[in-house]
Design a protein around this motif. Structure first.
Motif, short mmCIF file in Angstrom:
data_model
loop_
_atom_site.label_atom_id
_atom_site.label_comp_id
_atom_site.label_asym_id
_atom_site.label_seq_id
_atom_site.Cartn_x
_atom_site.Cartn_y
_atom_site.Cartn_z
N LYS A 53 37.23 48.48 36.87
CA LYS A 53 37.78 47.88 35.64
C LYS A 53 38.95 46.94 35.96
O LYS A 53 39.06 45.86 35.38
CB LYS A 53 38.20 48.97 34.66
N GLN A 54 39.81 47.35 36.90
CA GLN A 54 40.93 46.49 37.30
C GLN A 54 40.40 45.20 37.95
O GLN A 54 40.91 44.11 37.70
CB GLN A 54 41.84 47.22 38.28
N PHE A 55 39.37 45.33 38.77
CA PHE A 55 38.78 44.16 39.42
C PHE A 55 38.21 43.20 38.38
O PHE A 55 38.40 41.99 38.47
CB PHE A 55 37.69 44.60 40.40
N LYS A 56 37.51 43.75 37.39
CA LYS A 56 36.90 42.90 36.37
C LYS A 56 37.94 42.21 35.49
O LYS A 56 37.69 41.10 35.02
CB LYS A 56 35.94 43.71 35.50
N THR A 57 39.09 42.85 35.28
CA THR A 57 40.13 42.18 34.48
C THR A 57 40.76 41.03 35.26
O THR A 57 41.11 40.00 34.67
CB THR A 57 41.23 43.16 34.03
N SER A 58 40.89 41.16 36.55
CA SER A 58 41.49 40.08 37.33
C SER A 58 40.46 39.04 37.79
O SER A 58 40.84 37.93 38.15
CB SER A 58 42.24 40.64 38.54
N HIS A 59 39.17 39.37 37.77
CA HIS A 59 38.11 38.44 38.16
C HIS A 59 37.04 38.41 37.06
O HIS A 59 36.01 39.05 37.17
CB HIS A 59 37.46 38.85 39.49
N SER A 60 37.31 37.65 36.01
CA SER A 60 36.44 37.65 34.84
C SER A 60 35.05 37.08 35.12
O SER A 60 34.13 37.31 34.34
CB SER A 60 37.09 36.89 33.69
#
Length: 97
Positions: A53-60
Protein backbone atom coordinates in the motif's frame (compact mmCIF):
# COMPACT_ATOMS: atom_id res chain seq x y z
CA UNK A 1 29.06 -45.80 -44.76
CA UNK A 2 31.74 -45.82 -42.19
CA UNK A 3 30.95 -46.79 -38.65
CA UNK A 4 32.05 -43.35 -37.40
CA UNK A 5 29.62 -41.57 -39.75
CA UNK A 6 26.72 -43.77 -38.61
CA UNK A 7 27.47 -42.96 -34.97
CA UNK A 8 27.57 -39.21 -35.66
CA UNK A 9 24.28 -39.34 -37.60
CA UNK A 10 22.70 -41.40 -34.78
CA UNK A 11 23.80 -38.88 -32.15
CA UNK A 12 22.41 -36.01 -34.24
CA UNK A 13 19.08 -37.78 -34.73
CA UNK A 14 18.80 -38.49 -30.99
CA UNK A 15 19.69 -34.88 -30.10
CA UNK A 16 17.15 -33.44 -32.54
CA UNK A 17 14.54 -35.91 -31.28
CA UNK A 18 15.08 -34.90 -27.65
CA UNK A 19 14.84 -31.20 -28.54
CA UNK A 20 11.63 -31.77 -30.51
CA UNK A 21 10.05 -33.68 -27.62
CA UNK A 22 11.08 -30.88 -25.25
CA UNK A 23 9.60 -28.15 -27.47
CA UNK A 24 6.43 -30.19 -28.06
CA UNK A 25 6.01 -30.68 -24.31
CA UNK A 26 6.50 -26.95 -23.78
CA UNK A 27 3.46 -26.29 -25.98
CA UNK A 28 1.30 -28.32 -23.59
CA UNK A 29 2.69 -26.89 -20.35
CA UNK A 30 0.11 -26.99 -17.53
CA UNK A 31 -2.00 -24.10 -16.32
CA UNK A 32 -2.59 -20.53 -17.37
CA UNK A 33 0.85 -19.42 -16.23
CA UNK A 34 3.12 -22.45 -16.58
CA UNK A 35 6.28 -20.40 -16.09
CA UNK A 36 5.05 -18.19 -13.24
CA UNK A 37 7.64 -17.19 -10.69
CA UNK A 38 7.02 -18.00 -7.03
CA UNK A 39 8.42 -15.74 -4.34
CA UNK A 40 8.65 -16.62 -0.66
CA UNK A 41 8.67 -13.54 1.53
CA UNK A 42 10.01 -13.92 5.04
CA UNK A 43 7.68 -11.37 6.65
CA UNK A 44 4.23 -11.34 8.22
CA UNK A 45 1.33 -10.85 5.81
CA UNK A 46 0.27 -7.57 7.47
CA UNK A 47 3.74 -6.05 6.87
CA UNK A 48 3.71 -7.11 3.22
CA UNK A 49 0.25 -5.62 2.64
CA UNK A 50 1.31 -2.40 4.39
CA UNK A 51 4.47 -2.18 2.25
CA UNK A 52 2.47 -2.74 -0.96
CA UNK A 53 0.00 0.00 0.00
CA UNK A 54 2.87 2.40 0.78
CA UNK A 55 4.49 1.55 -2.56
CA UNK A 56 1.25 2.19 -4.44
CA UNK A 57 0.76 5.57 -2.77
CA UNK A 58 4.23 6.73 -3.77
CA UNK A 59 4.12 5.10 -7.25
CA UNK A 60 0.62 5.69 -8.61
CA UNK A 61 1.50 4.20 -12.03
CA UNK A 62 1.32 0.73 -10.46
CA UNK A 63 -2.23 1.12 -9.09
CA UNK A 64 -4.68 -1.13 -10.96
CA UNK A 65 -7.73 0.80 -12.22
CA UNK A 66 -11.14 -0.20 -10.87
CA UNK A 67 -12.85 -1.33 -14.08
CA UNK A 68 -14.44 -4.58 -15.18
CA UNK A 69 -13.68 -6.27 -18.52
CA UNK A 70 -16.76 -4.63 -20.07
CA UNK A 71 -15.47 -1.17 -19.06
CA UNK A 72 -17.91 -0.49 -16.21
CA UNK A 73 -16.60 0.87 -12.94
CA UNK A 74 -16.17 -1.62 -10.12
CA UNK A 75 -17.36 -0.80 -6.62
CA UNK A 76 -14.46 0.47 -4.55
CA UNK A 77 -13.45 -2.21 -2.08
CA UNK A 78 -10.27 -3.32 -0.53
CA UNK A 79 -8.54 -5.72 -2.94
CA UNK A 80 -7.95 -8.15 -0.06
CA UNK A 81 -11.73 -8.51 0.29
CA UNK A 82 -12.14 -9.30 -3.41
CA UNK A 83 -9.58 -12.12 -3.28
CA UNK A 84 -10.17 -13.44 0.20
CA UNK A 85 -10.53 -17.18 0.68
CA UNK A 86 -12.89 -18.55 3.32
CA UNK A 87 -10.86 -19.56 6.38
CA UNK A 88 -12.45 -23.01 6.42
CA UNK A 89 -10.58 -23.91 3.23
CA UNK A 90 -7.15 -22.99 4.57
CA UNK A 91 -7.67 -24.13 8.15
CA UNK A 92 -5.21 -27.04 8.01
CA UNK A 93 -2.58 -25.41 5.80
CA UNK A 94 0.99 -25.32 7.06
CA UNK A 95 3.09 -22.30 6.15
CA UNK A 96 6.65 -22.85 4.97
CA UNK A 97 9.52 -20.61 5.97
Amino acid sequence: MKKKTKIIIGILIITVGVLLVYKFGEAFAPGSYPYAEVYKIDAPEENVIKAIKQFKTSHSEFVVPNVTPDGADMPTTDSAELHSVPTKRIKNTKLQR
